[in-house]
Write an enzyme that holds these catalytic residues in place. Structure first.
Site, PDB file in Angstrom:
ATOM      1  CB  CYS A 391      -0.909  -0.026   1.207  1.00 16.11           C
ATOM      2  SG  CYS A 391      -2.162  -1.248   0.972  1.00 16.11           S
ATOM      3  CD  GLU A 392       5.389   3.411   1.052  1.00 18.41           C
ATOM      4  OE1 GLU A 392       4.901   2.929   2.092  1.00 18.41           O
ATOM      5  OE2 GLU A 392       6.492   3.938   0.998  1.00 18.41           O
TER       6      GLU A 392
END
Ligand code: LLP
Length: 463
Positions: A391-392
């Site tokens: 999640c980046e």
């Protein structure tokens, strides 16, 4: 070209937004030998093999993502370094690049020494049977417990990095009734960067004792006064992923200069110098690293010349390659999960790993290459960015690379030259399970570091 001229989007190479790439390679199926380990080939089916094993079988047996390590290549590189430096010098493999018990045994069998920089690395080294006298201990803030353990085990050298550490190592040596061999880590005022070298007086970093300020000479005075320490030499490490030997030249000149000062002040010639590691490898076909015999000759020539000028006998030399030995020996095998073309930009290819198994792209803006390995494809080149599942948005494995435009979920792709600083810097970000390291040789695969499990994660989380 205007973006609107290409309504078909970025699945073809005629849409080239800004990025770190040159023209697409003539043949996407070609495996550039510089970036792949030496037993890698494409077989009659069009799939890639390593150590005689088809990557599709490796994926089926061990899962993905996985680091696949070519044992024959690792051993050949150890032998090449050993042979290049001969009996006149010592090669210490830098365990921080990647360390496991199997690796320690290979190093031992191939006649290399080992540099460790933490209690954990020391524990692996000793457990796997590396003779303690062939271990060097590094670190800018070794704990008293780590120092004690190293001294008690009888490590061949401790590279002292601060005034406090001189006192701590001496105390441990006294406690164990030993005379501990030490080197002093000297900051020579050379800063080396990837593909570039900057010689500067700037010494603004945490490692070593600066030469220019006189702190290195003061450390020598303090060590020489202590009965429990035997000062065997000076140590310098100027950086990592270096292609330009001129940084080593300046470092060697300054270290030899200090040896001469020590001779003049104390009447002793220290017998050894260590010029550290840092030799670069090819991550993409654009990189052109030197061979170990060229590096050995260049370093030996530099030291010989500097010693002649200073009127010193040539000290015994040691080096500490990490990346240059293990880096090229492994690739990361991923399965493609999604293929997302972004109009007039590039296609985002998501794999089942990411920054948790290779932080180097996010951390150092490192460049890698990538290939479709489960089959051959004659489709057009597609400008791609290989990204992970974290999640980046900085979760990028390969910034810019060409993959065939018919790439589909389920295909296997591999990123070569991930043997160094990938598994050793892997994390559990997003509770990712760190991938296994599978050693392959002569048609046999063997897990040398197993994949983490959710049970491993839950066991650490004591609730
Ligand atoms: N000796 C000393 C004292 C070191 O500090 C290092 C690396 C080496 C030897 C081995 O350097 P090599 O031959 O592997 O370049 N995580 C970074 C690299 C950090 C290197 C730290 N010290 C990366 O992924 O590029």
């Amino acid at each position: 070209m205007s973006r609107s001229a290409h309504p078909a989007g970025p699945r073809h190479a005629d849409v080239l937004p800004e990025g770190h790439y040159t023209a697409p390679p003539a043949d996407l199926n070609h495996l550039e030998p510089q970036v792949w380990s030496r037993t890698v080939t494409r077989n009659g089916d069009g799939a890639v093999e390593v150590g005689g094993l088809d990557v599709r079988d490796l994926a089926a047996e061990y899962g993905t993502p996985a680091y696949i390590l070519d044992e024959a290549d690792f051993r050949a590189r150890c032998r090449a370094w050993r042979a290049a430096f001969g009996t006149e010098a010592d090669v210490f493999y830098a365990g921080k690049a990647f360390l496991s018990r199997a690796v320690v045994r290979w190093l031992h069998e191939e006649g290399l020494n080992l540099d460790v920089c933490s209690g954990g690395e020391l524990a692996v080294a000793l457990d796997a049977g590396m003779p303690a006298e062939r271990i060097a201990m590094h670190g800018n803030n070794k704990s008293s417990a780590e120092i004690d353990r190293g001294v008690a085990a009888g490590v061949g050298r401790i590279v002292v990095d601060s005034f406090e550490e001189i006192v701590r190592v001496a105390a441990a040596a006294e406690r164990h009734g030993r005379r501990q061999r030490v080197q002093i880590r000297v900051t020579v005022g050379v800063e080396a960067h990837t593909h570039e070298f900057i010689a500067t007086a700037h010494e603004d970093q945490k490692f070593g004792l600066p030469l220019a300020s006189g702190q290195a000479a003061e450390a020598v005075r303090r060590v020489l006064k202590l009965e429990s320490l035997e000062l065997i030499g000076l140590h310098s490490h100027i950086g990592s992923q270096i292609f330009d030997m001129s940084g080593f030249e300046v470092a060697a000149r300054r270290v030899v200069g200090l040896l001469a000062e020590i001779r003049d002040e104390h009447g002793v010639q220290l017998p050894e110098i260590d010029l550290g590691g840092g030799l670069g490898i090819a991550y993409t076909p654009a990189d052109d690293p030197a061979e170990p015999h060229q590096i050995a000759k260049a370093l030996a020539d530099i030291v010989t010349r500097e010693c002649e000028t200073a009127g010193l006998e040539r000290p015994r030399l040691s080096v500490e390659p990490g990346r240059a030995i293990v880096g090229p020996t492994a690739f990361t095998l991923y399965e493609v999960g999604t293929v997302k073309p972004l109009e007039a930009l590039r296609t985002y290819v998501s794999v089942d790993g990411g920054m948790s198994d290779n932080i180097r792209t996010a951390l150092y803006d490192a460049e890698y290459s990538v290939a479709l390995v489960s089959r051959r494809s004659d489709a057009a080149p597609m400008l791609s960015r290989v990204v992970g599942k974290h999640c980046e948005s900085g979760d990028i494995v390969v910034k810019d690379a060409f993959l065939p435009a018919d790439l589909t979920p389920g295909d296997l792709i591999a990123v070569p030259a991930t043997g160094a600083y990938c598994r050793s810097m892997a994390s559990n970000y997003n509770h990712a399970l760190r991938p296994p390291v599978v050693a392959v040789a002569e048609g046999q695969g063997r897990v040398i570091v197993r994949r983490e499990t959710e049970e491993d994660l839950l066991r650490l989380d004591v609730g």
